[in-house]
Design a protein around this motif. Sequence first.
Motif, short mmCIF file in Angstrom:
data_model
loop_
_atom_site.label_atom_id
_atom_site.label_comp_id
_atom_site.label_asym_id
_atom_site.label_seq_id
_atom_site.Cartn_x
_atom_site.Cartn_y
_atom_site.Cartn_z
N VAL A 90 0.82 -1.22 0.00
CA VAL A 90 0.00 0.00 0.00
C VAL A 90 0.85 1.27 0.00
N ARG A 91 2.16 1.12 -0.07
CA ARG A 91 3.06 2.27 0.03
C ARG A 91 3.78 2.54 -1.29
N PRO A 92 4.19 3.78 -1.53
CA PRO A 92 5.02 4.07 -2.71
C PRO A 92 6.40 3.44 -2.53
N PRO A 93 6.84 2.59 -3.43
CA PRO A 93 8.09 1.88 -3.21
C PRO A 93 9.32 2.78 -3.16
N ALA A 94 9.32 3.87 -3.92
CA ALA A 94 10.48 4.78 -3.88
C ALA A 94 10.60 5.43 -2.50
N LEU A 95 9.47 5.80 -1.89
CA LEU A 95 9.52 6.39 -0.56
C LEU A 95 10.00 5.37 0.46
N VAL A 96 9.51 4.12 0.36
CA VAL A 96 9.97 3.07 1.28
C VAL A 96 11.46 2.85 1.11
N ALA A 97 11.95 2.86 -0.12
CA ALA A 97 13.39 2.69 -0.36
C ALA A 97 14.18 3.78 0.34
N LYS A 98 13.73 5.03 0.22
CA LYS A 98 14.44 6.14 0.85
C LYS A 98 14.42 6.02 2.37
N GLN A 99 13.27 5.66 2.92
CA GLN A 99 13.17 5.49 4.37
C GLN A 99 14.06 4.35 4.87
N ALA A 100 13.99 3.22 4.18
CA ALA A 100 14.75 2.05 4.61
C ALA A 100 16.25 2.29 4.52
N MET A 101 16.72 2.87 3.41
CA MET A 101 18.16 3.05 3.28
C MET A 101 18.66 4.12 4.25
N SER A 102 17.82 5.08 4.61
CA SER A 102 18.23 6.08 5.59
C SER A 102 18.42 5.43 6.96
N ILE A 103 17.46 4.58 7.36
CA ILE A 103 17.59 3.88 8.64
C ILE A 103 18.80 2.95 8.61
N ALA A 104 18.97 2.21 7.53
CA ALA A 104 20.09 1.28 7.44
C ALA A 104 21.42 2.02 7.50
N TYR A 105 21.51 3.15 6.82
CA TYR A 105 22.75 3.94 6.82
C TYR A 105 23.06 4.48 8.22
N LEU A 106 22.07 5.09 8.84
CA LEU A 106 22.30 5.71 10.15
C LEU A 106 22.55 4.69 11.26
N SER A 107 22.00 3.48 11.10
CA SER A 107 22.14 2.46 12.14
C SER A 107 23.30 1.50 11.88
N ASP A 108 24.09 1.75 10.86
CA ASP A 108 25.19 0.86 10.51
C ASP A 108 24.68 -0.53 10.14
N ASN A 109 23.74 -0.55 9.19
CA ASN A 109 23.22 -1.79 8.59
C ASN A 109 22.45 -2.66 9.58
N ARG A 110 21.66 -2.03 10.46
CA ARG A 110 20.91 -2.80 11.44
C ARG A 110 19.42 -2.90 11.12
N LEU A 111 19.09 -2.85 9.85
CA LEU A 111 17.69 -3.01 9.44
C LEU A 111 17.54 -4.27 8.60
#
Length: 292
Positions: A90-111
């Motif tokens: 139900v979500r725009p995939p490009a927005l999910v990609a941006k959110q997910a990679m931001s969390i993964a980057y900031l958390s040092d790959n903990r997503l």
Amino acid sequence: MRFTYAEALTDPRFYIPLAQAAENAGYHSITLADSLAYPKESDSKYPYTDTGDREFLEDKAFIETFTLAAAMSSVTTKIRFLPFVLKLAVRPPALVAKQAMSIAYLSDNRLGLGIGLSPWPEDFELMGVPWAARGKRMDEQIDILRGLTSGEYFEYHGEFYDIAATKMTPAPTEPIPLLIGGHSDAALRRAVLKGDGWMHAGGDGEELARLLDRLDEIKKEEGLADKPFETHVISYDAFTVDGAKRMEDRGVTDCIVGFRLPYIKGPDTEPLEKKVQHLEWFAENVIDKVNG
């Protein structure tokens, strides 16, 4: 064997101290529940309870999944975050990609990104997404997630999405694992063909054995028996040392454990201190002995 702590539908103020407690106790991951909204009227059924009742969700507080992951990651250093599961369809995939990679980057790959179809037609209506062809649409979304989170230029021309060459940065230094949820045969096949793992939503031991057997069958059918694959399961076996080792022998990589039934109406009345005691007891009596 890795262990994941699950606590959902509780006081949102508990999540940050629980993430810290779980990390200190030696859990590998913590799950994050996902829900968008609760409709006043609905004929929808919840697929993972015996009666299909969904009234237990009314008035439950859901912090937006990526917001919660960001808050937790800022006060921890090791524990991984697992949306369980994000309603990708139900979500725009490009927005999910941006959110997910931001969390993964900031958390040092903990997503580890658990994703699936929402079972609620109302979610699709709310987000302005067609209910029809949702499985095919999600297949394209997964391809888009893979491409955009790589940090390289990516373009896509599918039935539902058309993306000109586009780059998103910063990208995490490791690929984000995509963990597919769902018990249908289509979901299991999607997990094998497009995912890095599968997330089990619960059920009895006989049904779990059937699902694990079916995953093995699909891997063999597709020539992917040796593919690295995360298998996240909920099982009573995980609550004993011998049981957890049986799960490990069965090829399970991650056991998800919680210490109360979340499918109850009304607020969670268990205090934070009791929750911490439960997760610490399990770590001392199971995790440490399985992995010691």
